[in-house]
Scaffold this motif. Structure first.
Motif, PDB file in Angstrom:
ATOM      1  N   ASP A  30       0.852  -1.180   0.000  1.00 53.98           N
ATOM      2  CA  ASP A  30       0.000   0.000   0.000  1.00 53.98           C
ATOM      3  C   ASP A  30       0.890   1.233   0.000  1.00 53.98           C
ATOM      4  O   ASP A  30       1.946   1.242   0.635  1.00 53.98           O
ATOM      5  CB  ASP A  30      -0.915   0.013   1.221  1.00 53.98           C
ATOM      6  CG  ASP A  30      -1.935  -1.103   1.164  1.00 53.98           C
ATOM      7  OD1 ASP A  30      -2.454  -1.363   0.063  1.00 53.98           O
ATOM      8  OD2 ASP A  30      -2.207  -1.729   2.199  1.00 53.98           O
ATOM      9  N   ARG A  60      -4.365   9.091  -4.156  1.00 55.97           N
ATOM     10  CA  ARG A  60      -3.334   8.225  -3.585  1.00 55.97           C
ATOM     11  C   ARG A  60      -3.910   6.977  -2.924  1.00 55.97           C
ATOM     12  O   ARG A  60      -3.343   5.892  -3.009  1.00 55.97           O
ATOM     13  CB  ARG A  60      -2.499   9.008  -2.582  1.00 55.97           C
ATOM     14  CG  ARG A  60      -1.372   8.207  -1.994  1.00 55.97           C
ATOM     15  CD  ARG A  60      -0.560   9.067  -1.026  1.00 55.97           C
ATOM     16  NE  ARG A  60      -0.073   8.231   0.032  1.00 55.97           N
ATOM     17  CZ  ARG A  60      -0.661   8.073   1.200  1.00 55.97           C
ATOM     18  NH1 ARG A  60      -1.756   8.717   1.489  1.00 55.97           N
ATOM     19  NH2 ARG A  60      -0.154   7.280   2.100  1.00 55.97           N
ATOM     20  N   ASP A  61      -5.057   7.096  -2.262  1.00 60.79           N
ATOM     21  CA  ASP A  61      -5.642   5.951  -1.562  1.00 60.79           C
ATOM     22  C   ASP A  61      -6.070   4.839  -2.516  1.00 60.79           C
ATOM     23  O   ASP A  61      -6.299   3.713  -2.076  1.00 60.79           O
ATOM     24  CB  ASP A  61      -6.833   6.394  -0.713  1.00 60.79           C
ATOM     25  CG  ASP A  61      -6.399   7.236   0.476  1.00 60.79           C
ATOM     26  OD1 ASP A  61      -5.211   7.169   0.859  1.00 60.79           O
ATOM     27  OD2 ASP A  61      -7.243   7.981   1.014  1.00 60.79           O
TER      28      ASP A  61
END
Length: 167
Positions: A30, A60-61
């Motif tokens: 991640d 970004r997530d």
């Protein structure tokens, strides 16, 4: 970034002449905070340029890197007078990059989005037949390989993730 990996293998010998093995890997990453060297021009003569955190890509997530591999093998010492090796495998990766290459754009945000899926599937069959030549031991090996590779790469508009700008 945060990442985790798991690897494992399991073997089984139903007899002293037959072996089976299953092997697998799994990896997940991640995204974390991104860093770049400070300033659009990096002085290569400086041993340790200043490093700064850059502004996060607004998406970004959504970023991720996940992959797995699995392989199965069968070895048999004698099948119709030959030794046999059979292997099948599969590898796949999903990669969604949501980066900011701020420093390479004169210090202004340069949001970048990239989606990619890679996979490989394959099969290998090898047979080995021993024989004698003039009193010496010899053998011949032959077989077949099959491999299918697949790559799908979408380029998305960073301002509107629903718009594909290319492949």
């Amino acid at each position: 970034f945060d990442s985790a990996a798991v690897n494992g293998s399991l073997g089984f010998e139903p007899s002293d002449r037959v072996r089976l093995r299953l092997t697998g890997t799994w990896y997940s990453e991640d995204p974390g905070t991104e860093y770049n060297a400070d300033g659009a021009e990096v002085d290569l003569g400086v041993s340790f340029p200043r490093v700064i955190a850059v502004e996060d890509n607004p998406f970004r997530d959504q970023g991720v890197d996940k992959q797995y591999t699995i392989a199965a093998t069968l070895e048999a010492d004698e099948v119709l007078g030959q030794s046999l090796f059979l292997a099948a495998f599969r590898q796949a990766q999903v990669f969604r990059q949501r980066a900011n290459f701020q420093d390479f754009n004169g210090g202004a945000p340069d949001f970048f989005s990239d989606d990619r899926e890679n996979s490989t599937t394959g099969l290998r069959l090898t047979l080995k037949r021993p024989f004698a030549v003039g009193g010496a031991d010899a053998s011949v090996e032959y077989g077949v390989d099959y491999q299918r590779n697949r790559l799908l790469r979408l380029l998305l508009d960073p301002a509107d993730q629903s718009v594909v700008t290319g492949f």
